[in-house]
Scaffold this motif. Structure first.
Motif, mmCIF file in Angstrom:
data_model
loop_
_atom_site.group_PDB
_atom_site.id
_atom_site.type_symbol
_atom_site.label_atom_id
_atom_site.label_comp_id
_atom_site.label_asym_id
_atom_site.label_seq_id
_atom_site.Cartn_x
_atom_site.Cartn_y
_atom_site.Cartn_z
ATOM 1 N N GLY A 16 12.492 24.582 -15.361
ATOM 2 C CA GLY A 16 11.832 23.274 -15.378
ATOM 3 C C GLY A 16 12.733 22.113 -15.713
ATOM 4 O O GLY A 16 12.421 20.971 -15.384
ATOM 5 N N ILE A 17 13.850 22.368 -16.393
ATOM 6 C CA ILE A 17 14.761 21.253 -16.682
ATOM 7 C C ILE A 17 16.213 21.691 -16.439
ATOM 8 O O ILE A 17 16.556 22.864 -16.589
ATOM 9 N N ALA A 18 17.016 20.688 -16.030
ATOM 10 C CA ALA A 18 18.461 20.893 -15.875
ATOM 11 C C ALA A 18 19.146 19.860 -16.754
ATOM 12 O O ALA A 18 18.918 18.656 -16.601
ATOM 13 N N VAL A 19 19.950 20.340 -17.696
ATOM 14 C CA VAL A 19 20.588 19.459 -18.678
ATOM 15 C C VAL A 19 22.057 19.305 -18.303
ATOM 16 O O VAL A 19 22.751 20.319 -18.093
ATOM 17 N N MET A 20 22.516 18.060 -18.210
ATOM 18 C CA MET A 20 23.916 17.825 -17.801
ATOM 19 C C MET A 20 24.394 16.504 -18.389
ATOM 20 O O MET A 20 23.589 15.693 -18.838
ATOM 21 N N VAL A 21 25.713 16.295 -18.349
ATOM 22 C CA VAL A 21 26.273 15.010 -18.769
ATOM 23 C C VAL A 21 26.172 14.044 -17.600
ATOM 24 O O VAL A 21 26.440 14.414 -16.455
ATOM 25 N N LEU A 74 10.467 15.664 -8.721
ATOM 26 C CA LEU A 74 11.673 15.708 -9.557
ATOM 27 C C LEU A 74 11.777 14.425 -10.369
ATOM 28 O O LEU A 74 11.556 13.336 -9.843
ATOM 29 N N PHE A 75 12.109 14.581 -11.637
ATOM 30 C CA PHE A 75 12.197 13.440 -12.537
ATOM 31 C C PHE A 75 13.577 13.376 -13.171
ATOM 32 O O PHE A 75 14.346 14.327 -13.117
ATOM 33 N N LYS A 76 13.839 12.248 -13.805
ATOM 34 C CA LYS A 76 15.131 12.045 -14.452
ATOM 35 C C LYS A 76 14.889 11.302 -15.765
ATOM 36 O O LYS A 76 14.076 10.381 -15.821
ATOM 37 N N GLU A 98 21.686 15.620 -8.320
ATOM 38 C CA GLU A 98 20.386 15.002 -8.042
ATOM 39 C C GLU A 98 20.187 14.793 -6.541
ATOM 40 O O GLU A 98 19.124 15.146 -5.999
ATOM 41 N N ALA A 99 21.215 14.280 -5.881
ATOM 42 C CA ALA A 99 21.094 13.993 -4.438
ATOM 43 C C ALA A 99 20.826 15.279 -3.652
ATOM 44 O O ALA A 99 19.958 15.320 -2.771
ATOM 45 N N GLY A 117 -0.150 17.241 -14.579
ATOM 46 C CA GLY A 117 1.121 17.289 -15.294
ATOM 47 C C GLY A 117 2.139 16.348 -14.672
ATOM 48 O O GLY A 117 2.837 15.607 -15.378
ATOM 49 N N VAL A 118 2.210 16.355 -13.339
ATOM 50 C CA VAL A 118 3.151 15.475 -12.639
ATOM 51 C C VAL A 118 2.787 14.010 -12.890
ATOM 52 O O VAL A 118 3.652 13.174 -13.168
ATOM 53 N N LYS A 119 1.497 13.732 -12.830
ATOM 54 C CA LYS A 119 1.043 12.351 -13.040
ATOM 55 C C LYS A 119 1.393 11.880 -14.457
ATOM 56 O O LYS A 119 1.854 10.758 -14.664
ATOM 57 N N GLY A 120 1.180 12.769 -15.414
ATOM 58 C CA GLY A 120 1.482 12.436 -16.808
ATOM 59 C C GLY A 120 2.945 12.097 -17.000
ATOM 60 O O GLY A 120 3.291 11.089 -17.636
ATOM 61 N N VAL A 121 3.821 12.890 -16.419
ATOM 62 C CA VAL A 121 5.255 12.645 -16.568
ATOM 63 C C VAL A 121 5.672 11.403 -15.782
ATOM 64 O O VAL A 121 6.517 10.618 -16.229
ATOM 65 N N SER A 122 5.041 11.204 -14.594
ATOM 66 C CA SER A 122 5.346 10.015 -13.781
ATOM 67 C C SER A 122 5.161 8.727 -14.565
ATOM 68 O O SER A 122 5.902 7.765 -14.377
ATOM 69 N N GLY A 123 4.151 8.739 -15.412
ATOM 70 C CA GLY A 123 3.879 7.529 -16.180
ATOM 71 C C GLY A 123 4.889 7.281 -17.274
ATOM 72 O O GLY A 123 4.932 6.198 -17.867
ATOM 73 N N LEU A 124 5.701 8.280 -17.567
ATOM 74 C CA LEU A 124 6.614 8.176 -18.705
ATOM 75 C C LEU A 124 8.059 7.962 -18.295
ATOM 76 O O LEU A 124 8.805 7.247 -18.961
ATOM 77 N N ILE A 125 8.469 8.622 -17.220
ATOM 78 C CA ILE A 125 9.888 8.580 -16.855
ATOM 79 C C ILE A 125 10.045 8.423 -15.349
ATOM 80 O O ILE A 125 9.089 8.552 -14.586
ATOM 81 N N GLU A 126 11.278 8.205 -14.928
ATOM 82 C CA GLU A 126 11.579 7.918 -13.521
ATOM 83 C C GLU A 126 11.387 9.144 -12.638
ATOM 84 O O GLU A 126 11.898 10.222 -12.943
#
Lengths: 500, 500
Positions: A299-304, A367-369, A313-314, A340-349
């Motif tokens: 569910g998440i990818a953590v990177m610098v 996909l979010f960032k 991302e591209a 769930g997607v809608k909830g996250v959409s409201g918070l982040i890009e």
């Protein structure tokens, strides 16, 4: 042909409470009553002693007979499963192979005695100051077991899935709570097991199946005094409720709940420099497989942050945009995904807003960032979204990546994407993520759980309710066994594996 | 010399809340505050990673160093233990040997790798349809552990007892809740461990000890978010309360409670014909050893009524009447014993009413007699009386003996006294009692628990809260371990035992 009834003590019984299938035209299912739950539990207890006393070879033959019967019903199961779950044909054929493979794996396992962890300490009659008695230890079946099938694996994690196979192998009668998302598939598989019971002359209540919707049947099952352990795969909320019921009983019992996970991936800098786009495309494929409906979906990818992160991302966005919409398992799961997607959409890009699917009960990936700082600060972002939703988490530097690893909750899996030049950072991350997950992967994707002796599918809470247990692999049988020690017991009274 | 303080993160700290010892003139003990509980848990978590990463050989040396330090403090520990518990000198010397023996047994165990249950499934890159990754599994330390010492074993089941030894062996920092019945003994043993920590250069919070009375300190410990598992030996009521707290946590944790048992003996007819008086005398000796304050004390003897039963009773009564009164462990335990005996006296026939002891906190044995029918009908008679109280349960025939076995609750042990001619009845009883107990004995007495690889000390609830676990023997280490699977992880990052 689907019965539409409950299999109790060798008989298919109906009830007044009937649910009509939304996916199988004209098919309805009788939902079990409380009296039927009680009857099944009593029958399981009655047959426990006889079944647990069967020779390991007899149980192995029984497990193989179940596999054969499932193979025989193959096409009908695949068709029914497709109609009920929306999963594609090849997936269901593959899952059938995994299911029969699991049954045969446990048959092989119990033909040996390694899983019994046999220990013997011979008598030392002349030892001072006290003699030592003859002591021998083996493991015995725990008692009647209840299994809750998973919505997302109508075969491999359901009626004759891993929990049932391992419990039957251990010598425990099983009562399956059929999952309402694939009641017909459960019905057919239960018939296959019924045929094997008759062919192998096993006690009638060795396997039983009750249909139910909501939590009424499930709650009654786990609280029944004759039930001694529970296997569950499902949501955190539902699983925790049943867990609490198991532990509040007058006589508490083990509850093995596999409740899902975010399955974080850490993408280390050298690996990102070498192949960010490749990791991004691989992630998209993993994230969308089976409409993202895997417990081990990353569910998440953590990177610098930086150019490689942009490249990942591209590549991921590009692959996701090409992914067709996919039918989800149930209306409820689809709604939860959209919400769930809608909830996250409201918070982040949202970097790949793929829009709304056209067909009913269907989903498109998202996909979010977000910055690591923001992700760590918001528990909502740390929750699993069941389905094809991923979050890219961007750290300022590797120190922040380590900081994020430290605050992770319990996970089924954690993945490191790394190259040789990442060795120092990986050495810092490993001891942290070892405390967080049941399985650690390098340079792979966590979906695709190998069924083998060294698999661990489980993890610290909330990934699972028992960090010591796995629901996949041969070690899964340990959940249904308890050690018993025999002191100076005459040979004829000992379990056969403890005799000289 | 006794400190009278709490050992937290390598420092002995006092508090404003001081309890004066009733047994050690002039000695007082600082009871831990909630802030101190928190400090200890935080320190245990901080040092977990470093301690769990120590090599197995280093931990083995550390366990042996603790044993040596306890041996050095030997006489002082024995004197203090005698004053606090009323147990005789030879018992405490023997218990010290068992304690250091346990520490050395776990040291030996972790020098090997068997306890890690290592599994390896090599990569199959050419497998169709999908390649198999390289998968390896080992077991890792679960995290910081809390141990509650037992009132009845001030050494072997307390501060450096089996729970502490097995948890330290597994790689888990331990916080001991010192038992108020032997706070001074706990203090001295904690000092021995402290010395070993310094000598072996282990992290300071590898071992900590908090004193507390009542349940406040205990409740705070088991609910602390940094604690990952609990070992407990004690009463059903106290244990269940802590068990419930562990499972109601936001992140539940395993609670290994050993809550006691009635430990029934079944005296089969042929054995009774051959040696009823011998069994009766042996029972009396077992029943009164250590004032009956053993978890495995045999509280009931089940037999068919008749002459042999009368002979057993006569021999037992005769032996009990010769037993001198014995000081009990605490005022509370003594009061509970007197009250338990009084309660049963009001219900059934007392055949050896040995009267009231003269010295304070001292008990005399009591023996009762009742029909199996009456015993089965009254749950009060089925409860453990902690101390030297036994009940002869008389069956009309062997069928009633089998019926009684079927209704037994979970037990630590069940014993069969049997001869060759009892084989048929024994074959009927065995599968029943195997479901009821963790250890089955023939022709022996359950007091006297061997510490070895094939010992199981635990059993179905209420004997213990986790039927899969033992608190005695090498298998006890499994309580503090969790499986972790490694997929395609580069060799340098693997735990050493998983490398090629």
């Amino acid at each position: 042909m689907i019965n539409g009834k409950n299999l109790i003590d060798g008989v298919w019984v109906g009830s007044d409470n009937v649910a009509h299938s939304a996916d199988l035209a004209g098919q309805s299912f009788a939902l079990a009553t409380k009296a039927q739950v009680n009857a099944a539990c009593q029958a399981a207890r009655r047959d426990f002693r006889a079944y647990s006393k069967t020779a390991r070879g007899e149980r192995a033959a029984f497990l193989r007979a179940i596999a054969e019967e499932i193979d025989k019903l193959g096409d009908e199961i695949t068709r029914t499963g497709m109609a009920e779950t929306g999963l594609p044909e090849m997936r269901l054929i593959g899952e059938r192979g995994r299911t029969t493979g699991q049954l045969r794996m446990f048959a092989d396992l119990i033909e040996g005695t390694d899983y019994l962890d046999i220990r013997k300490d011979g008598a030392l009659p002349d030892r001072a100051p006290l003699p030592r008695p003859d002591l021998r230890l083996t493991h015995k079946a725990i008692g009647p077991v209840v299994v809750f099938g998973a919505s997302n694996f109508p075969l491999a994690f359901s009626t004759a899935g891993g929990d049932t196979a391992s419990a039957l192998a251990a010598g425990c009668p099983v009562i399956v709570k059929g999952h309402s998302a694939h009641a017909g598939t459960a019905d057919l598989v239960a018939q296959a097991i019924e045929t094997a019971i008759l062919a192998c002359n096993m006690p009638k209540a060795t396997f039983q199946m009750l249909q139910g919707s909501g939590r009424e049947v499930g709650s009654a099952l786990v609280q029944h005094p004759e039930i001694t352990a529970v296997g569950f795969t499902g949501s955190l909320a539902g699983g925790r409720e049943l867990y609490d019921q198991c532990h509040a009983r007058p006589h508490p019992i083990p509850f093995y709940g596999e409740l899902g996970s975010v399955n974080p991936m850490f993408c280390l800098p050298a690996a990102m420099d070498a192949r960010a786009a490749e990791i991004g495309a691989g992630w998209a494929a993993s994230l969308t497989m089976g409409a993202g409906q895997f417990c081990t979906n990353p569910g998440i990818a953590v990177m610098v942050k930086g150019d490689p992160a942009d490249a990942l991302e591209a590549a991921c966005v590009d692959a996701l945009r090409k992914t067709p919409e996919q039918k989800m398992l149930t209306d409820g799961i689809h709604k939860a995904f959209e919400s769930g997607v809608k909830g996250v959409s409201g918070l982040i890009e949202e970097v790949a807003g793929c829009g709304t699917a056209k067909a009913a009960r269907s989903g498109l990936p998202a996909l979010f960032k977000v910055t690591a700082r923001a992700w760590m600060a918001n528990p909502i972002l740390q929750q699993e979204i069941f389905g094809s939703a991923g979050i890219i988490v961007l750290c300022d530097d590797v120190a922040e990546m380590v900081e994020l690893a430290e605050i992770l909750e319990g996970q089924l899996t954690v993945t490191l994407h790394l190259d040789d030049a990442d060795a120092d950072l990986a050495a810092v991350l490993m001891p942290i993520v070892e405390e967080k997950a049941g399985r650690i992967l390098a340079n792979g994707f966590a979906t695709g759980v190998e069924v083998c002796s060294s698999m661990m599918h489980g993890g610290p809470y909330p990934a699972s309710t028992d960090v010591r247990a796995t629901s996949v692999g041969t070690l899964a049988i340990a959940r249904w066994l308890r050690p018993v020690s025999y002191q100076n017991i005459p040979s004829a009274l000992l379990p056969s594996e403890l005799r000289e």
